[in-house]
Design a protein around this motif. Structure first.
Motif, PDB file in Angstrom:
ATOM      1  N   ALA A   1       0.815  -1.212   0.000  1.00 14.81           N
ATOM      2  CA  ALA A   1       0.000   0.000   0.000  1.00 14.81           C
ATOM      3  C   ALA A   1       0.847   1.259   0.000  1.00 14.81           C
ATOM      4  O   ALA A   1       0.332   2.349  -0.250  1.00 14.81           O
ATOM      5  CB  ALA A   1      -0.939   0.003   1.209  1.00 14.81           C
TER       6      ALA A   1
ATOM      7  N   ASP B   1      -0.670  -3.786   3.775  1.00 14.28           N
ATOM      8  CA  ASP B   1       0.024  -2.778   4.569  1.00 14.28           C
ATOM      9  C   ASP B   1       1.515  -3.117   4.685  1.00 14.28           C
ATOM     10  O   ASP B   1       1.958  -4.218   4.367  1.00 14.28           O
ATOM     11  CB  ASP B   1      -0.606  -2.656   5.953  1.00 14.28           C
TER      12      ASP B   1
ATOM     13  N   GLU C   1       6.108  -0.770   9.461  1.00 14.62           N
ATOM     14  CA  GLU C   1       6.445   0.639   9.667  1.00 14.62           C
ATOM     15  C   GLU C   1       7.939   0.852   9.895  1.00 14.62           C
ATOM     16  O   GLU C   1       8.464   1.936   9.638  1.00 14.62           O
ATOM     17  CB  GLU C   1       5.649   1.197  10.851  1.00 14.62           C
TER      18      GLU C   1
ATOM     19  N   ASP D   1       4.470  -5.914   4.632  1.00 17.71           N
ATOM     20  CA  ASP D   1       4.402  -6.755   5.826  1.00 17.71           C
ATOM     21  C   ASP D   1       4.097  -8.183   5.381  1.00 17.71           C
ATOM     22  O   ASP D   1       2.968  -8.499   5.012  1.00 17.71           O
ATOM     23  CB  ASP D   1       3.323  -6.237   6.771  1.00 17.71           C
TER      24      ASP D   1
ATOM     25  N   LYS E   1       1.080 -10.266   6.453  1.00 25.24           N
ATOM     26  CA  LYS E   1      -0.275  -9.917   6.017  1.00 25.24           C
ATOM     27  C   LYS E   1      -0.562 -10.332   4.578  1.00 25.24           C
ATOM     28  O   LYS E   1      -1.652 -10.070   4.056  1.00 25.24           O
ATOM     29  CB  LYS E   1      -0.502  -8.411   6.181  1.00 25.24           C
TER      30      LYS E   1
ATOM     31  N   CYS F   1       0.820   6.625  -0.081  1.00 22.96           N
ATOM     32  CA  CYS F   1      -0.130   5.592   0.335  1.00 22.96           C
ATOM     33  C   CYS F   1      -1.072   5.442  -0.854  1.00 22.96           C
ATOM     34  O   CYS F   1      -1.985   6.250  -1.053  1.00 22.96           O
ATOM     35  CB  CYS F   1      -0.881   6.002   1.593  1.00 22.96           C
TER      36      CYS F   1
ATOM     37  N   TYR G   1      -8.572   3.615   3.793  1.00 26.87           N
ATOM     38  CA  TYR G   1      -7.124   3.406   3.803  1.00 26.87           C
ATOM     39  C   TYR G   1      -6.486   3.728   5.153  1.00 26.87           C
ATOM     40  O   TYR G   1      -5.491   3.105   5.530  1.00 26.87           O
ATOM     41  CB  TYR G   1      -6.450   4.208   2.686  1.00 26.87           C
TER      42      TYR G   1
ATOM     43  N   LYS H   1      -7.451   0.456   7.098  1.00 24.64           N
ATOM     44  CA  LYS H   1      -6.911  -0.798   6.553  1.00 24.64           C
ATOM     45  C   LYS H   1      -5.389  -0.795   6.434  1.00 24.64           C
ATOM     46  O   LYS H   1      -4.744  -1.839   6.537  1.00 24.64           O
ATOM     47  CB  LYS H   1      -7.536  -1.075   5.173  1.00 24.64           C
ATOM     48  N   PHE H   2      -4.811   0.378   6.190  1.00 27.68           N
ATOM     49  CA  PHE H   2      -3.367   0.470   5.930  1.00 27.68           C
ATOM     50  C   PHE H   2      -2.749   1.571   6.789  1.00 27.68           C
ATOM     51  O   PHE H   2      -2.171   2.543   6.264  1.00 27.68           O
ATOM     52  CB  PHE H   2      -3.119   0.740   4.438  1.00 27.68           C
TER      53      PHE H   2
ATOM     54  N   ASN I   1      -0.093   1.802   8.658  1.00 27.49           N
ATOM     55  CA  ASN I   1       1.353   2.037   8.547  1.00 27.49           C
ATOM     56  C   ASN I   1       1.701   2.735   7.239  1.00 27.49           C
ATOM     57  O   ASN I   1       2.559   3.626   7.204  1.00 27.49           O
ATOM     58  CB  ASN I   1       2.110   0.726   8.663  1.00 27.49           C
ATOM     59  N   ALA I   2       1.043   2.327   6.163  1.00 27.87           N
ATOM     60  CA  ALA I   2       1.277   2.970   4.868  1.00 27.87           C
ATOM     61  C   ALA I   2       0.842   4.430   4.911  1.00 27.87           C
ATOM     62  O   ALA I   2       1.540   5.322   4.402  1.00 27.87           O
ATOM     63  CB  ALA I   2       0.528   2.227   3.768  1.00 27.87           C
ATOM     64  N   TYR I   3      -0.314   4.687   5.546  1.00 28.41           N
ATOM     65  CA  TYR I   3      -0.785   6.068   5.599  1.00 28.41           C
ATOM     66  C   TYR I   3       0.112   6.922   6.483  1.00 28.41           C
ATOM     67  O   TYR I   3       0.395   8.082   6.156  1.00 28.41           O
ATOM     68  CB  TYR I   3      -2.233   6.139   6.095  1.00 28.41           C
TER      69      TYR I   3
END
Length: 368
Positions: A81, A102, A105, A111, A114, A315, A330, A333-334, A336-338
């Protein structure tokens, strides 16, 4: 503290590199000539890959990889993501569906814990990204892919020279995709290299990059509806000249990164992590700022202090096209990406910098 503005990136092109380009221009043989072959051979030898094809950029490499693997409408492709948006764009271009996963971090890479939950009967491939020059846990990705009979296309755009357990990225999967954009360690202005150990795949890539042409009995046959994804020979000459300095460049980048890692002591800044068994090639030195700070204000502060800085990557599910199409929550759901997108800051790290300049940048970061 800094006397002159320090840009976020600046390619190191010397007189030898320029002369190599001029030689090609004077020769009149401008497209896909001798230097393209030299560059391809270097990548094959350096990486330990059976085949390497030079293409017009690091997006066309991913695009042709997916086409060659037969991925298209009805198929799903797992992508992180958090990456440059081109990683997902190529999935859209072949008519397949992006399945976002995701990131970790600490490393900004996918990851791996996941991935399995994202696999469905329609999943055909995984595109793991070696983000910012750090090898992802590609060994785990390959184990998952083998278990579920999935293709793997490594997006190693930023990661030439990165390894996991001493094996170079771009040689684990069905394909390895590299970029030669000016922010990379080696540049041809625009350009990309696609590696594979599969001779049939390599042959198809070379046909597709050149209008679908296959030479048969000394004649051109148009056997595919191909693309014009060729690299010019003067671009290849520029990259091939620089790449002779690759080991020196990567060593110098590590030295500069070590200055950041030892000198940035601001508790509001989280430094990148390099897991055991992997190395970092530092295409970008990317940090996270804590929630008390606003990314836009930090970037403005750094620019006002003569430091070129920016956010690191997107992201992707939060970008307008993907938000409108997939309508994913987002932030939920994501996360760490955000967070990496909204709280990430990329600061200068390239071979033209000195340790003293990086030290001064570190001290400015400590005042935030």
């Amino acid at each position: 503290m800094l006397s002159n503005f320090v840009p976020l990136a600046s390619p190191d092109i010397n007189e030898t590199d320029i002369n190599r380009v001029v030689d090609v221009l004077k020769s009149g043989m401008l497209v896909q000539g001798e230097n393209v072959g030299l560059l391809e051979n270097f990548f094959s030898d350096y990486l330990g890959a059976e085949h390497a094809s030079a293409l017009s950029n690091g997006t066309s490499t991913l695009h042709l990889a997916l086409i060659t693997l037969g991925i298209g409408p009805g198929d799903e492709v797992i992508v992180p993501a958090f990456s440059y948006v081109a990683t997902a764009n190529v999935v859209e271009l072949v008519g397949a569906k992006c399945i976002f996963v995701d990131i970790d971090e600490n490393t900004f890479n996918i990851d791996v814990n996941k991935i399995k939950e994202a696999i469905t009967p329609n999943t055909k491939a995984i595109i793991p990204v070696h983000e910012f020059g750090l090898a992802c846990d590609i060994e785990s990705v390959m184990n998952i892919a083998k278990e579920h009979n999935l293709y793997v296309v490594e997006d190693a755009a930023c990661a030439l020279g990165a390894t996991q357990n001493n094996k170079k990225v771009g040689t684990f999967g069905d394909f390895g995709s590299f970029s030669l954009h000016p922010r990379k360690s080696i540049t041809s202005g625009e350009g990309g290299i696609l590696t594979t150990n599969n001779a049939d795949y390599s042959a198809k890539i070379r046909i597709l990059r050149n209008h679908g042409i296959e030479m048969q009995d000394g004649k051109m046959e148009f056997v595919e509806a191909g693309y014009n994804y060729r690299m010019t020979d003067f671009q290849a000459a520029l990259a091939h000249s620089q790449i002779q300095r690759l080991d020196h460049i990567l060593t110098l980048k590590q030295t500069l990164a070590d200055v950041y890692l030892s000198e940035i002591k601001n508790p509001k800044i989280t430094l990148p992590v390099v897991p055991e068994g992997r190395n970092h090639t530092w295409q970008t030195f990317h940090v996270l700022i804590d929630d008390s700070l606003k990314q836009s204000e930090v970037l403005e502060f750094l620019r006002n202090n003569k430091i070129g800085a920016n956010y690191g990557a997107q992201c992707i599910p939060a970008m307008k096209y993907y938000a409108d199409k997939y309508k994913l929550d987002y932030k939920e759901k994501f996360p760490n990406a955000y967070r990496a997108y909204s709280k990430g800051v990329a600061v200068p790290l390239y071979e033209k910098l000195t340790e003293d300049t990086v030290y001064k940048i570190s001290q400015i970061l400590n005042t935030i």
